[in-house]
Design a protein around this motif. Structure first.
Motif, mmCIF file in Angstrom:
data_model
loop_
_atom_site.group_PDB
_atom_site.id
_atom_site.type_symbol
_atom_site.label_atom_id
_atom_site.label_comp_id
_atom_site.label_asym_id
_atom_site.label_seq_id
_atom_site.Cartn_x
_atom_site.Cartn_y
_atom_site.Cartn_z
ATOM 1 N N LEU A 77 13.810 -35.641 -29.439
ATOM 2 C CA LEU A 77 14.304 -34.286 -29.667
ATOM 3 C C LEU A 77 13.890 -33.438 -28.469
ATOM 4 N N ARG A 115 19.418 -33.998 -29.536
ATOM 5 C CA ARG A 115 18.843 -35.228 -30.069
ATOM 6 C C ARG A 115 19.450 -36.398 -29.304
ATOM 7 N N VAL A 125 19.752 -18.533 -27.107
ATOM 8 C CA VAL A 125 19.601 -17.260 -26.398
ATOM 9 C C VAL A 125 20.321 -17.414 -25.061
ATOM 10 N N SER A 174 3.827 -25.723 -35.190
ATOM 11 C CA SER A 174 4.929 -26.560 -34.714
ATOM 12 C C SER A 174 5.042 -27.766 -35.641
ATOM 13 N N ILE A 212 13.701 -34.087 -36.719
ATOM 14 C CA ILE A 212 14.161 -32.701 -36.853
ATOM 15 C C ILE A 212 12.970 -31.744 -36.721
ATOM 16 N N LYS A 213 13.223 -30.557 -36.132
ATOM 17 C CA LYS A 213 12.210 -29.495 -36.174
ATOM 18 C C LYS A 213 12.266 -28.883 -37.568
ATOM 19 N N TYR A 260 5.954 -18.570 -23.307
ATOM 20 C CA TYR A 260 7.343 -18.699 -23.785
ATOM 21 C C TYR A 260 7.907 -17.321 -24.103
ATOM 22 N N ARG A 261 9.237 -17.182 -23.916
ATOM 23 C CA ARG A 261 9.892 -15.918 -24.250
ATOM 24 C C ARG A 261 9.985 -15.774 -25.767
ATOM 25 N N ASP A 266 12.222 -14.179 -27.638
ATOM 26 C CA ASP A 266 13.556 -14.433 -28.209
ATOM 27 C C ASP A 266 13.840 -15.935 -28.261
ATOM 28 N N TRP A 267 13.289 -16.658 -27.284
ATOM 29 C CA TRP A 267 13.445 -18.115 -27.260
ATOM 30 C C TRP A 267 12.740 -18.743 -28.464
ATOM 31 N N ALA A 293 14.571 -18.024 -31.670
ATOM 32 C CA ALA A 293 15.851 -18.733 -31.800
ATOM 33 C C ALA A 293 15.647 -20.158 -32.313
ATOM 34 N N ILE A 294 14.528 -20.758 -31.923
ATOM 35 C CA ILE A 294 14.263 -22.151 -32.339
ATOM 36 C C ILE A 294 14.299 -22.274 -33.868
ATOM 37 N N GLU A 321 15.694 -20.002 -36.098
ATOM 38 C CA GLU A 321 16.598 -19.032 -36.716
ATOM 39 C C GLU A 321 17.493 -19.766 -37.717
#
Lengths: 446, 165
Positions: free
Chosen positions: A68, A79, A135, B22, B37-38, B122-123, B125-126, B129-130, B132
Motif C-alpha cells: 500500500l 495498492r 489534495v 496509524s 487497507i488503511k 506532513y501537511r 490537509d494531506w 485527506a488520508i 476522509e
C-alpha cells in the motif's frame, strides 16, 4: 484506467512509509512497514530486505504480496499486487537502495538500525488506485525536459573539454537552479576520481580526489548507477569516505589528500550520476543541496541524460584535440624572464611537484608539469600539443582512454588558483602554451 | 463443550491499540494472496480480547471479501513519532455495521492522525485527506486477538509478546 508505475514514482521517494502484507503457508496474514519501495522499471519494484523476519519467511514460501503506497503530495492511496522474484545481495540496484536507505534511516532517526541485506525484486502484477479523497499537488516546477533542452545548445557549443564543463555547471545553475555541483574524472588505474570543475564552494577543490567505491560519488562510479539521497546520510559523506580509505588502503599515499574536497559539510540532498561514454566510465557529475528532498526523480532523469551528453561530448572533444595540433607551428623563441629563480621540485615516487615551498599537484598531472618545465628549461620550448603528451611514454599515462584533456585542465586550474608564475593557456585546438614569468630552477628529488 | 475464559489483553496493549494513530488491516484470500487497507480507527474490549476496526467499504472490497471467505486478519497499529508498533492477529473476523460511538471514534482518530503527523513535517490537509471517510461507507471488522507481536522496526520486530495459548 489503471495508473502506470511510472506515474507513481513520487510514492517511491521514501517520504511516507509504505505497508506490506504477506501470508504464510498456513494462511496467516502478516502486515509490516517497509522503509523503502524502490522503483526498478515499469513493471518491477524492489523492497529493502533488512532483517530475517516473518515477511522474509513468508515471501520465500509464498511469493504473493500486496503493498500500500501513499502519494506524498496528493494523499492518494495505491495498492500494488506483487510477486516476489529474486533477491539481489549486491550490484547497482542494491547500492542505490543502500544509499537511499541510509538517508531514510537518518531522516527517521533510525541510523544504525537499518542495514540492507538485499534488494528484493518483485514483479508488479496489478496497480489499483484506491478510492478516496485527495489534495491538490503543489504547483509543479518547470519541466526538467524543457530545462535540459535549454542546456543542450550550451553543451553542444563547447569547443574544448574545459569550456564543456564550465558550460555544463553554469547551465545547471541557470536552468535547474542547482548551485552546488562538481565534475570529477576517473583515474581508473588508481581507482580514484579527481575533481576538474566545481560550482558553489568557497574553495574549488580542483585536484581533490575520491576513491572509487567510497561515498556517494565513489559508489555511483563503481556501480555505474545514479545514486540519490534525499536526506543527510553521514555514512555517505566524503570526509568519512576518504578517511576510511586512507586508513584501509595501501594506495593511501597515492590519494590526493593535500587538496581539500569541495563538497558541502552537511548536504541534506545528494545526487551522483556516472558519466559514461563509449562503454567506459569517464567520471561523475555530482550535485548537492543543503535542502532536504531537493532532487526528484525528474532531476535524476535529466542529469542522467545530461551526463550522457557530457560524456560523449568530452570524448569527442578530447579526440579532436589529440588529432589536431600535429603540425607544430613555428616554435616561438621564448625569452628568459627576469627575476629571482623559482625552485621547482619534483618527487619521482608520486610525481608530486612543489613550487618553492608550495605544494602544487601530484600524479599524472604532476608528471606532465615536470615534462613541460623541463622542455621549457632545456629545449627552450613553450608550445606543446596534446598529441605529443599522449605519445610520450615517459609520462606513463594510465591508458589510451585516459582523459588527458582533463589532466591539463586540472593542472591549468591548480596553477591559476595558486597564482603561480607559471601558467598554461590554450593555443588553439589540441595546443597549449606554457607562460613562465620567472626563471625556473629544476630539482629532481628522489 | 469446555470453553476456557479468555486471558484479558494487558492494559498497555489494549490502550496502545485503541490510541494508535496509524492503523493498517490485512487479510488474505483462499489462495493466500494478501489484501491490505488503511483503517479509520479501532476500539478494544480488553477483557474479551475483542477488537473492532473501522474501514471504508469502497476501499476495502477485496479485504472484506477475503474476511468473509477466510476470517483471517492481521492488524498493525503504530505511533509514527516513536515508531512504536504492535501487530495483532485473529482468525474469527466478521464484518459488522457500525455501533453507537464508532463514527465518533473514527472522527477522533482522523484528528489524532493529523496531530501526530503534522509535527513530523506532513501537511495537515494531506493527513486529513488520508482518513476522509463518509460515515455511511464505514463498516467494522471485529475479531478476537489470537496473538500479539512487537513490530517496532529493528531486529526485534516480529517477536511474539504473549506465550501461545
Amino acid at each position: 484506467m489503471k495508473p502506470s508505475l511510472d506515474a507513481l514514482r513520487a510514492c517511491f521517494e521514501g517520504a511516507v512509509p509504505s505497508m506490506l502484507a504477506t501470508c504464510d503457508v498456513n494462511g496467516v496474514p502478516n502486515v509490516t512497514y517497509v522503509s523503502q519501495v524502490h522503483y526498478v522499471d515499469p513493471s518491477h519494484v524492489a523492497l529493502s530486505f533488512q532483517f530475517f523476519n516473518k515477511t522474509r519467511e513468508n515471501i520465500l514460501a509464498n511469493p504473493q504480496a500486496t503493498v500500500l503506497l501513499l502519494h506524498p503530495e496528493t494523499a492518494r492511496c495505491y495498492r500494488l499486487a506483487l510477486l516476489y522474484r529474486r533477491t539481489e545481495p549486491e550490484g547497482p540496484l542494491f547500492e542505490a537502495m543502500k544509499a537511499k536507505l541510509a538517508g531514510i534511516a537518518s531522516h527517521s532517526g533510525m541510523t544504525g538500525v537499518f542495514r540492507l541485506l538485499g534488494a528484493d525484486v518483485y514483479q508488479v502484477l496489478d496497480i489499483e488506485a484506491v478510492e478516496g479523497a485527495d489534495v491538490p499537488p503543489p504547483p509543479s516546477p518547470r519541466s526538467r525536459l524543457a530545462s535540459l533542452r535549454a542546456l543542450v545548445p550550451a553543451v553542444n557549443g563547447a569547443t574544448d573539454v574545459a569550456s564543456l564543463l564550465e558550460r555544463t555547471l553554469d547551465g545547471l545553475g541557470e536552468q535547474f537552479g542547482i548551485t552546488h555541483a562538481m565534475v570529477l574524472f576517473a583515474d581508473r588505474a588508481r581507482s580514484s576520481l579527481y575533481t576538474v570543475a566545481s560550482r558553489g564552494y568557497p574553495q574549488s577543490g580542483i585536484g581533490s580526489e575520491v576513491p572509487i567505491g567510497r561515498g556517494i560519488i565513489g559508489v555511483a562510479a563503481q556501480y555505474r548507477t545514479p545514486i540519490r539521497i534525499a536526506h543527510a546520510a553521514a555514512e555517505y559523506s566524503y570526509g568519512r569516505a576518504v578517511r576510511e580509505h586512507i586508513e584501509a588502503s595501501e594506495l593511501a599515499s597515492l590519494l590526493e589528500t593535500a587538496i581539500p574536497f569541495p563538497g558541502l559539510a552537511e548536504p541534506n540532498s545528494q545526487l551522483s550520476v556516472p558519466i559514461i561514454a563509449a562503454g567506459q566510465l569517464r567520471g561523475v557529475l555530482h550535485v548537492e543541496s543543503p535542502e532536504a528532498q531537493r532532487f526528484s526523480w525528474e532531476d535524476e532523469d535529466a542529469l542522467v541524460t545530461l551526463a550522457a551528453l557530457v560524456g560523449e561530448a568530452s570524448l569527442a572533444l578530447q579526440q579532436a584535440a589529440e588529432c589536431h595540433g600535429e603540425e607544430a607551428a613555428g616554435e616561438p623563441v621564448r625569452a628568459v624572464p627576469p627575476g629571482a629563480p623559482l625552485l621547482v621540485r619534483h618527487f619521482a615516487a608520486n610525481h608530486s611537484v612543489f613550487l618553492g615551498d608550495d605544494y602544487l599537484i601530484k600524479g599524472v598531472a604532476g608528471a606532465i608539469f615536470w615534462r613541460l618545465v623541463n622542455a621549457w628549461v632545456n629545449e627552450q620550448r613553450s608550445e606543446f600539443t596534446n598529441r605529443e603528451l599522449r605519445l610520450d611514454r615517459s609520462l606513463n599515462l594510465p591508458d589510451i582512454d585516459d582523459n588527458l584533456e582533463a589532466r591539463l585542465i586540472l593542472l591549468q586550474r591548480r596553477l591559476a588558483e595558486r597564482q603561480a608564475p607559471v601558467t598554461i593557456e590554450k593555443a588553439g585546438r589540441g595546443r597549449f602554451r606554457l607562460s613562465v614569468r620567472r626563471p625556473l630552477l629544476l630539482q629532481d628529488a628522489e | 463443550m469446555d470453553r476456557q475464559p479468555p486471558v484479558p489483553l494487558d492494559d498497555e496493549t489494549a490502550r496502545f491499540l485503541a490510541s494508535g494513530e496509524s492503523i493498517t488491516l490485512g487479510s488474505r484470500d483462499v489462495r493466500c494472496v494478501p489484501s491490505l487497507i488503511k483503517a479509520a480507527g479501532c476500539r478494544v474490549d480488553a477483557a474479551l480480547r475483542r477488537v473492532r476496526v473501522f474501514v471504508d467499504r469502497r476501499q476495502a472490497r477485496q479485504l472484506l471479501a477475503d474476511i468473509a471467505a477466510t476470517r483471517a486478519v492481521a492488524l498493525v497499529v503504530s505511533r509514527p513519532s516513536t515508531h512504536h508498533t504492535l501487530q495483532v492477529k485473529g482468525n474469527d473476523a466478521v464484518v459488522e455495521p457500525l455501533r453507537d460511538g464508532d463514527a465518533e471514534v473514527a472522527a477522533a482518530h482522523r484528528l489524532a492522525f493529523a496531530r501526530e503527523l503534522v509535527p513530523l513535517g506532513y501537511r495537515r490537509d494531506w493527513t486529513l485527506a488520508i482518513h476522509e471517510f463518509p460515515v455511511e461507507e464505514l463498516v467494522a471488522v471485529a475479531f478476537t486477538v489470537d496473538a500479539t507481536y512487537a513490530q517496532t522496526p529493528g531486529p526485534g520486530a516480529g517477536a511474539r509478546l504473549e506465550a501461545p495459548r
